[in-house]
Design a protein around this motif. Structure first.
Motif, short mmCIF file in Angstrom:
data_model
loop_
_atom_site.label_atom_id
_atom_site.label_comp_id
_atom_site.label_asym_id
_atom_site.label_seq_id
_atom_site.Cartn_x
_atom_site.Cartn_y
_atom_site.Cartn_z
N UNK A 1 0.81 -1.23 0.00
CA UNK A 1 0.00 0.00 0.00
C UNK A 1 0.83 1.27 0.00
N UNK A 2 2.16 1.14 0.07
CA UNK A 2 3.03 2.33 0.15
C UNK A 2 3.78 2.57 -1.16
N UNK A 3 3.36 1.89 -2.22
CA UNK A 3 4.09 2.05 -3.48
C UNK A 3 4.00 3.47 -4.02
N UNK A 4 2.91 4.13 -3.71
CA UNK A 4 2.73 5.50 -4.20
C UNK A 4 3.62 6.50 -3.50
N UNK A 5 4.28 6.09 -2.44
CA UNK A 5 5.20 7.00 -1.73
C UNK A 5 6.54 7.14 -2.44
N UNK A 6 6.77 6.30 -3.43
CA UNK A 6 8.09 6.24 -4.06
C UNK A 6 8.23 7.31 -5.14
#
Lengths: 406, 406, 406, 406
Positions: B95-100
């Motif tokens: 769920x944190x892929x968009x933080x990259x």
């Protein structure tokens, strides 16, 4: 004010407008389009959004009502970039700001240029009426607040990345004073607190409505540390088991600590036996002399209890701000106080559309005083009231100790 | 295979490699860096991540074990771009892929070029050993799956934007057949189901492990519609109160409908009395003749019950795929079946590191058959098993009706 | 049926009615009013609620439509004690059943007596019409299902209490066979599955709609263990690290294990180096020879993979049930199968108000076969389909192993 | 104090002990065992738990340390009935108190009798030492607080029941004064606030640590309503759209209103065009003259803003409490103030194990002053500080208006 004075004032305001707006762009310059789009949590906003929202503020509260014939850059932006003004109509949900891949960074730059041109025209010539000048100044103060948030939020966003990328690899934190804290006797008895408003006897210049009215408060004898608590002092608390002893904590604070797994200030990391901290310059060794930052009110309160002290009230902090030897540290960290953020006696929100600016947030938050390394120079002042919920850690928030006088 | 045959095969594989990889880049080309970074929900991934993850797949499963002296592009990428392979080590939370925000789009392009060069060298000359060729083909099939997901996920991401921006304003949906559905008699008795594997009698060519082994199944007499349910037919269901009548729904489906507020398929919007649908081409009038898409299994099941029909099982669907008059619609929509996604009798996952590819997802999901407008041409086949949880709506998922024969 | 036969049948039904109803009361007898009121989780119901709901079932589906002049005991009870029948009107929210301190246990006893009297009158004399007799039988089967749930749910409720109170300190679990499992060749080829319905050739007697229609299925060669997996065998899995190795688990199962912190079957506790299990008789030493129970499907599936085996399908289980040497263990544990709970080919729900009984739950659940120590004697049969979501652990659920034949 | 005085004091304390303890039992008497077991939300506790916890308080803080040879009734109860005292060891999780069907109501009665007997023996004869007497008095004050909570919590529990059962069908609310509110001039300048502690000049008698130390505060000129806001006045707010206008609300309050769907005070129900309120006597017509109750701080604050007034601070409320004409309404409703619950200047928590009593809750809550119809007679006083989070509605909480003097 005669025409000549007004013209000079207008020129000054136009120059200040240009400078503040340019500073925002300079702060965003190291960030890629991707960096500017990401929202790392509901309480944070994308850098691009900060750039657009501050522009919307001038468009909505200055240009639309006061610049005859002004054409909105894009009617859809009123929905996208209104933050929380119920009176200004419906708006995009705050936790969804990171979904706005469009408008692009480039189009937001166009938006800023469009509004800047209209503002320049408005500020040109004989100068705006005094009421309008105050609105413009409010817009600039507002933009300065978002400059701090832009840095605060991007630090949080970059911290989510396992690569720990730096905002600016050459970033330099301000130098911190060395040596132990000294204790100052705080002012006691009746003191004057708050800002008298523009042109007023105490302070003069700009103030937010939440700093007013200036009023009297009664302080019991007390003492205050001349500087904030340092990383080194915090490390002693940590190593003494401060994060493991519930009796040091407020009940809500202990619950937050357990739920969130707090073991150290936000952004601290232990690698190979050494403590590092993630900063705007990347991951760096902890400086024991620097003021600790990124601690919640709960942690600050627990630290103070462990130290046998307490946090000062906001009235105490403000009254002490002028003492010889008192380092406000307003270029380092905001300092949590023991005061809940509530209206001053006699408080009245601003009239009109900007009346929602501060007043509706006066519950559930604690006051911070001082300023931080992310605060634009000249923005803060001793009467300035910053405020966040007691669990917030992503601000540049530290603490200063106080105690009752015997 | 002699040396010449191997060389020809290698050239063919190298060409196919180049074509598949180029197609991914072409699909991402209309997207800005911001578009490629956003993650609209935990189940979706950023376009940039799809581009990097497919590259990581070749690097990890082909180059590192099989290309002597291969130097990883960036050791940190193994953590960032592993999707779900426990055997390949720890990984960034989904769920944190968009933080990259970093690595940037540009650096991901460099990553792709680095791996493509190494792959070209590996595939050059006498050609890879057969086992390696199979791994490369798996990597290409894997990348084709992500090509579909890239389109599926970006549609979802753009749909979060109140501006409803188009992925490609000139996008053209495939033409749909006109007229009412016709009913075909389905094959009954013992049928052969599944793929025989590379070189096998039925099918030949590539297949995923979940399509194997080919085995016998027993079908009772039944009938099937020659084409999927259309938007126009769905509108009749909607207008008949299908979304308001709990007796048409599975209990879990009705709970999902209420919790999520479903009133129509995902991406349908009613404006000024007309139904529009958000597509890769932007917001467009609903085409009544086109297959309905972006419905969950729960909705598809409720529709079938309302129509007095049912969904076909996956065995039925596969057995009917060769019938004269059966429009597989594999360029339009995936079609939910009545079958839970479970292993075939005698199923064995692939050996080695890619053994996690399919098997560990064989619970809690329903099978879809067919293909969609987002599926790369030539990727799907009648034995192909797609699968998603029954509440998923963001896929290009529709349905086809079936019924028991009297 | 002539009048005499009908009279005899009626007397039989009346006696069975009395016996089943009395058994429910006997099961509740060890429980205090407080015990009967508590609801330990949304999926469980209070014992008092089970007693009232089963009574409501007779009142709503038998007495109101079929007993002329029947007066409802309390009109408010239709709202309180309807479980999930949309056609029977609105109802109290399932997760709030534990809030119903009133009606009291005593008043629920009055409710039962009121309905029992009316039922006795209805069943008296010449006997009910055949359709009515079937409805009454359904009500009794329904009550038997709730007898099992009453025990299952109270065990869960008592397990929440740090005092670990026993339902019945003298409770005796059934004796388990000793020694290693033996492997049986399972029936292969075309087999008949399902129940033919009342009076049908295979089975006869009562069956739920979900067991019908009887139909043919095709089985590949396979083998099955003659008895369920034991506690001792499970302990070997646990000690071999089965709860720590993600490659043994379905992805959803591993996520559940981590989210819920599963380290052993539900109700197992390790004290002073020994494993205990909380049972209806309280906390007791683990019996290595007894079938393991209170494991989820995810755990059962992981165990089977660790053992190099698999779970049987429900068709396999049913076909094997008559094999010599096959211990159904239907007085011990329900056994998870590899089959998702879906309708049989040609399935039709019952007509009328009871049509919601089973059909609307045929998604997202896995089938269990067998029966358990909590199942009323005579209630289960080889065609019986029990079903729960794959993460459910509070049922008396275990597993049996199977494997493909070479 | 000589022996005779001590003996008289001891007799007085023993009598008071008996009276307070008996009052608790009388309050619980109308409740069935089931009523006493239920917990309707994490913030509420079962009546049985209140009865046991207050007993545990005497056992833990009085008998165990001060009664030689006292044998604990049941060692397990220390775990079950400790509320929040970290220093007293681990405890049962607060939201799980409703799971404790055992010990039964009857056994809790035995527990109370056991402790009462030991307390009677301890208080007998020459009387306890002064420090012990203070502890006993604290235990009694504590029990009185739980008497209010018992009524407050059971009202909430019974309100969850669709049958709307009454705690006591004959319950009579206190009579309310008729007529419009009158405005009183509040004391201004420096005032004395807080309790001087036992034997102190102002107040004397018992006080909680949070009421101390007595200290000076500075008040600006202001006015206060002589009585709380009534149901009738609240109805005018409601009908004027007060629940629909975000500009009247704090941002957090508006968010709570939307998330919780507040349309009226808790327990108000509109049936057939008339407003009813659920009370300890059941569902009753709303009395327009009675003080409104069961409103959150957010609602109270919004009402005050709508009325063009504000809430008084807690210092203002306390300073006004002695004014002629000021109806404290301490037998009707607690009155929200504008003050956050924070320590007084110079505050020190009690020493020893009871130091956790109040201090650790001094964040995130707002102060209420007055008392309520559920407060034991004689329990409250003008310096009394009650406190709850701003969203709490299940307390008997209302409001009183204030305003700045011109």
């Amino acid at each position: 004010m005669n025409a000549s004075d007004r013209s000079a004032a207008a020129a000054g305001l136009a120059a200040r407008y240009a400078a503040v707006r340019a500073r925002t762009e300079a702060l965003a310059a190291p960030l890629s389009a991707e960096d500017q789009c990401v929202q790392s949590m509901p309480d944070a906003s994308p850098a691009k959004w900060h750039r657009a929202h501050t522009t919307w503020f001038f468009e909505t509260f200055v240009l639309v009502p006061h610049a005859p014939g002004y054409a909105a850059f894009d009617p859809a932006f009123a929905f996208l970039f209104n933050s929380y003004y119920e009176a200004a109509g419906p708006r995009h949900a705050r936790p969804r700001r990171g979904m706005l891949t469009r408008p692009s960074c480039a189009r937001v730059a166009d938006y800023r240029a469009h509004v800047d041109a209209a503002m320049a025209a408005l500020l040109d010539g004989a100068g705006p009426a005094p009421g309008l000048a105050a609105l413009v100044e409010l817009g600039l103060q507002h933009e300065e607040q978002h400059q701090e948030l832009l840095l605060t939020d991007i630090l949080h966003a970059l911290a989510q990345n396992p690569l720990r990328p730096a905002y600016d690899p050459d970033w330099r934190d301000p130098a911190a004073p060395e040596g132990p804290a000294r204790w100052l006797d705080g002012p006691a008895g009746i003191v004057e607190i708050g800002h008298a408003g523009p042109g007023g006897a105490a302070g003069g210049g700009f103030a937010f409505d939440n700093e007013t009215p200036r009023h009297r408060a009664l302080l019991a004898p007390w003492r205050v540390a001349d500087r904030p608590v340092t990383n080194g002092e915090w490390l002693a608390f940590l190593e003494a088991g401060g994060y493991r002893e519930p009796l040091l904590w407020m009940a809500d604070g202990w619950a937050a600590r357990q739920a969130e797994g707090w073991e150290a200030p936000l952004y601290w990391e232990r690698r190979d036996g050494a403590w590092l901290a993630f900063t705007l310059g990347g991951l760096r060794p902890l400086d024991p002399a620097a003021p600790v930052r990124h601690v919640s009110w709960y942690e600050a309160d627990a630290f103070a209890r462990w130290a046998g002290k307490r946090l000062p009230t906001e009235q105490e902090w403000e009254a002490a701000a002028g003492l010889p030897g008192f380092l406000a540290a307003d270029g380092h960290v905001w300092q949590w106080t023991g005061s809940a953020y509530r209206p001053y006696p006699g408080f009245r929100p601003w009239e009109g559309a900007v009346g929602e600016y501060n007043g509706k947030f006066m519950i559930g938050q604690m006051v911070l005083r001082g300023g931080s390394l992310a605060t634009p120079p000249g923005h803060a002042r001793p009467t300035y009231r910053n405020f966040f919920p007691p669990g917030a850690r992503w601000q540049f928030s530290g603490l200063r100790l106080a105690e009752d006088a015997a």
